[in-house]
Write a protein that holds these residues in place. Structure first.
Motif, PDB file in Angstrom:
ATOM      1  N   PHE A   5     -43.804 -20.546 -11.060  1.00 36.50           N
ATOM      2  CA  PHE A   5     -43.677 -19.111 -10.789  1.00 36.50           C
ATOM      3  C   PHE A   5     -43.440 -18.309 -12.063  1.00 36.50           C
ATOM      4  CE2 PHE A   5     -42.254 -21.331  -6.935  1.00 36.50           C
ATOM      5  CZ  PHE A   5     -43.071 -20.743  -5.987  1.00 36.50           C
ATOM      6  N   SER A   6     -43.616 -18.932 -13.215  1.00 37.92           N
ATOM      7  CA  SER A   6     -43.358 -18.274 -14.493  1.00 37.92           C
ATOM      8  C   SER A   6     -44.227 -17.038 -14.680  1.00 37.92           C
ATOM      9  CB  SER A   6     -43.622 -19.252 -15.639  1.00 37.92           C
ATOM     10  OG  SER A   6     -43.614 -18.579 -16.872  1.00 37.92           O
ATOM     11  N   GLU A   7     -43.654 -16.038 -15.297  1.00 40.62           N
ATOM     12  CA  GLU A   7     -44.403 -14.820 -15.610  1.00 40.62           C
ATOM     13  C   GLU A   7     -45.577 -15.117 -16.538  1.00 40.62           C
ATOM     14  OE1 GLU A   7     -43.329 -10.734 -17.798  1.00 40.62           O
ATOM     15  OE2 GLU A   7     -42.047 -11.216 -16.071  1.00 40.62           O
ATOM     16  N   VAL A   8     -45.472 -16.199 -17.299  1.00 42.08           N
ATOM     17  CA  VAL A   8     -46.587 -16.606 -18.157  1.00 42.08           C
ATOM     18  C   VAL A   8     -47.860 -16.743 -17.335  1.00 42.08           C
ATOM     19  CG1 VAL A   8     -47.483 -18.533 -19.547  1.00 42.08           C
ATOM     20  CG2 VAL A   8     -45.130 -17.741 -19.859  1.00 42.08           C
ATOM     21  N   TRP A   9     -47.747 -17.345 -16.149  1.00 40.20           N
ATOM     22  CA  TRP A   9     -48.934 -17.532 -15.318  1.00 40.20           C
ATOM     23  C   TRP A   9     -49.439 -16.215 -14.743  1.00 40.20           C
ATOM     24  CZ3 TRP A   9     -51.078 -21.660 -16.686  1.00 40.20           C
ATOM     25  CH2 TRP A   9     -50.365 -22.839 -16.902  1.00 40.20           C
ATOM     26  N   THR A  10     -48.567 -15.261 -14.471  1.00 35.75           N
ATOM     27  CA  THR A  10     -49.027 -13.987 -13.910  1.00 35.75           C
ATOM     28  C   THR A  10     -49.873 -13.207 -14.907  1.00 35.75           C
ATOM     29  OG1 THR A  10     -47.071 -12.699 -14.550  1.00 35.75           O
ATOM     30  CG2 THR A  10     -46.986 -13.842 -12.422  1.00 35.75           C
ATOM     31  N   HIS A  11     -49.695 -13.517 -16.200  1.00 38.29           N
ATOM     32  CA  HIS A  11     -50.470 -12.849 -17.254  1.00 38.29           C
ATOM     33  C   HIS A  11     -51.642 -13.699 -17.738  1.00 38.29           C
ATOM     34  CE1 HIS A  11     -47.637  -9.579 -17.419  1.00 38.29           C
ATOM     35  NE2 HIS A  11     -46.651 -10.450 -17.511  1.00 38.29           N
ATOM     36  N   TRP A  12     -51.758 -14.903 -17.217  1.00 35.54           N
ATOM     37  CA  TRP A  12     -52.830 -15.810 -17.625  1.00 35.54           C
ATOM     38  C   TRP A  12     -54.181 -15.248 -17.194  1.00 35.54           C
ATOM     39  CZ3 TRP A  12     -56.685 -18.326 -15.080  1.00 35.54           C
ATOM     40  CH2 TRP A  12     -57.350 -19.331 -15.791  1.00 35.54           C
ATOM     41  N   ARG A  13     -55.179 -15.452 -18.010  1.00 37.90           N
ATOM     42  CA  ARG A  13     -56.550 -15.070 -17.664  1.00 37.90           C
ATOM     43  C   ARG A  13     -57.486 -16.182 -18.106  1.00 37.90           C
ATOM     44  NH1 ARG A  13     -53.667 -12.250 -15.379  1.00 37.90           N
ATOM     45  NH2 ARG A  13     -53.724 -10.017 -15.067  1.00 37.90           N
ATOM     46  N   PRO A  14     -58.573 -16.410 -17.378  1.00 40.44           N
ATOM     47  CA  PRO A  14     -59.516 -17.457 -17.760  1.00 40.44           C
ATOM     48  C   PRO A  14     -60.290 -17.086 -19.021  1.00 40.44           C
ATOM     49  CG  PRO A  14     -60.394 -16.187 -15.946  1.00 40.44           C
ATOM     50  CD  PRO A  14     -58.989 -15.695 -16.172  1.00 40.44           C
ATOM     51  N   ASP A  15     -60.745 -18.084 -19.722  1.00 44.13           N
ATOM     52  CA  ASP A  15     -61.599 -17.881 -20.887  1.00 44.13           C
ATOM     53  C   ASP A  15     -62.889 -17.226 -20.405  1.00 44.13           C
ATOM     54  OD1 ASP A  15     -63.528 -18.219 -22.935  1.00 44.13           O
ATOM     55  OD2 ASP A  15     -62.520 -20.032 -23.652  1.00 44.13           O
ATOM     56  N   MET A  68     -63.242 -26.991  -9.501  1.00 42.74           N
ATOM     57  CA  MET A  68     -62.373 -26.074 -10.207  1.00 42.74           C
ATOM     58  C   MET A  68     -62.256 -26.532 -11.657  1.00 42.74           C
ATOM     59  SD  MET A  68     -59.420 -25.142  -7.465  1.00 42.74           S
ATOM     60  CE  MET A  68     -59.354 -26.618  -6.472  1.00 42.74           C
ATOM     61  N   ARG A  69     -61.846 -25.642 -12.490  1.00 40.25           N
ATOM     62  CA  ARG A  69     -61.671 -25.956 -13.902  1.00 40.25           C
ATOM     63  C   ARG A  69     -60.205 -26.297 -14.156  1.00 40.25           C
ATOM     64  NH1 ARG A  69     -64.620 -25.437 -18.342  1.00 40.25           N
ATOM     65  NH2 ARG A  69     -66.190 -24.239 -17.231  1.00 40.25           N
ATOM     66  N   VAL A  70     -59.971 -27.398 -14.835  1.00 37.28           N
ATOM     67  CA  VAL A  70     -58.608 -27.807 -15.172  1.00 37.28           C
ATOM     68  C   VAL A  70     -58.111 -26.949 -16.328  1.00 37.28           C
ATOM     69  CG1 VAL A  70     -57.160 -29.686 -16.013  1.00 37.28           C
ATOM     70  CG2 VAL A  70     -58.966 -30.157 -14.349  1.00 37.28           C
ATOM     71  N   VAL A  71     -56.965 -26.312 -16.109  1.00 38.73           N
ATOM     72  CA  VAL A  71     -56.322 -25.473 -17.118  1.00 38.73           C
ATOM     73  C   VAL A  71     -55.241 -26.272 -17.840  1.00 38.73           C
ATOM     74  CG1 VAL A  71     -54.908 -23.391 -17.453  1.00 38.73           C
ATOM     75  CG2 VAL A  71     -56.802 -23.378 -15.805  1.00 38.73           C
ATOM     76  N   GLN A  72     -54.504 -27.063 -17.068  1.00 34.04           N
ATOM     77  CA  GLN A  72     -53.423 -27.883 -17.611  1.00 34.04           C
ATOM     78  C   GLN A  72     -53.266 -29.093 -16.706  1.00 34.04           C
ATOM     79  OE1 GLN A  72     -49.669 -25.832 -18.552  1.00 34.04           O
ATOM     80  NE2 GLN A  72     -48.578 -27.457 -17.480  1.00 34.04           N
ATOM     81  N   TRP A  79     -66.911 -19.308  -3.260  1.00 33.73           N
ATOM     82  CA  TRP A  79     -65.674 -18.542  -3.224  1.00 33.73           C
ATOM     83  C   TRP A  79     -65.998 -17.076  -3.456  1.00 33.73           C
ATOM     84  CZ3 TRP A  79     -61.097 -18.787  -1.351  1.00 33.73           C
ATOM     85  CH2 TRP A  79     -60.148 -17.868  -1.740  1.00 33.73           C
ATOM     86  N   ARG A  80     -65.512 -16.228  -2.562  1.00 34.51           N
ATOM     87  CA  ARG A  80     -65.719 -14.787  -2.686  1.00 34.51           C
ATOM     88  C   ARG A  80     -64.409 -14.137  -3.098  1.00 34.51           C
ATOM     89  NH1 ARG A  80     -67.546 -13.221   2.925  1.00 34.51           N
ATOM     90  NH2 ARG A  80     -66.376 -15.065   3.412  1.00 34.51           N
ATOM     91  N   GLY A  81     -64.491 -13.134  -3.920  1.00 32.67           N
ATOM     92  CA  GLY A  81     -63.316 -12.411  -4.373  1.00 32.67           C
ATOM     93  C   GLY A  81     -62.869 -12.885  -5.744  1.00 32.67           C
ATOM     94  N   PRO A  82     -61.779 -12.303  -6.218  1.00 32.61           N
ATOM     95  CA  PRO A  82     -61.266 -12.694  -7.535  1.00 32.61           C
ATOM     96  C   PRO A  82     -60.881 -14.168  -7.552  1.00 32.61           C
ATOM     97  CG  PRO A  82     -60.185 -10.699  -6.742  1.00 32.61           C
ATOM     98  CD  PRO A  82     -60.985 -11.259  -5.601  1.00 32.61           C
ATOM     99  N   GLY A  83     -60.835 -14.736  -8.726  1.00 27.14           N
ATOM    100  CA  GLY A  83     -60.447 -16.131  -8.849  1.00 27.14           C
ATOM    101  C   GLY A  83     -58.981 -16.339  -8.516  1.00 27.14           C
TER     102      GLY A  83
END
Length: 175
Positions: A157-167, A1-5, A52-56
């Protein structure tokens, strides 16, 4: 997996579509969840390479927390909800992180409605000796604590993460 933080708050990683993984399967490649519950925790397993199948999925393992929070999106990018995977608190060793699944999970809809998942698997795992009755009660209590963490606005559970998208430039990592 890719480390985001990766900081004192915890570890956030991205499981991209198509990422290769090693997973325990039945000999011959069958899914262990295809077994009857009374056989699920005693059958042999073999590691197999799958993609892995499906969305990330964005996975958040907060420091000193006995669960991780997985964020799911639809193929079109709509946020579907939080999957709280009850597990051992992540243990770090150099670049590796270790945990152990506790079978019981919590699904939380975007509107906050929560439901327990896999209660039958926790019962079966306890019956098979994977957990004692006392450990199973602790696991159930952690499901309540996870829901309270959501209600209390824990950063995982922050809304920030719900809007996060990968580079979009990120490549799929290999094992």
């Amino acid at each position: 997996m890719r480390v985001v933080q990766d900081d004192s708050a915890g570890l956030v990683v991205w499981l991209a579509p198509g990422t290769p993984r090693l997973v325990p399967l039945l000999p011959g490649g069958g899914d262990p969840r295809s077994l009857p519950l009374d056989e699920l925790f005693g059958s042999p397993r073999e590691l197999a390479r799958v993609s892995w199948r499906g969305p990330g999925i964005l996975m958040i393992a907060a420091t000193d927390t006995p669960w991780s929070v997985w964020l799911f999106w639809s193929e079109s990018g709509d946020f579907l909800g939080w999957y709280v995977n009850l597990e051992e608190t992540h243990r770090r060793e150099a670049a590796d992180t270790w945990t152990c699944d506790h079978e019981l999970d919590v699904w939380i809809e975007p509107d906050g409605v929560a439901q327990l998942k896999d209660e039958d698997e926790l019962v079966a795992a306890t019956g098979a000796g994977r957990f004692t009755s006392a450990e199973a009660e602790v696991i159930r209590s952690r499901a309540v604590l996870a829901q309270q963490a959501y209600a209390g606005g824990h950063w995982a559970f922050s809304e920030v993460w719900t809007h996060w998208r990968p580079d979009p430039e990120w490549t799929v990592p290999d094992i």
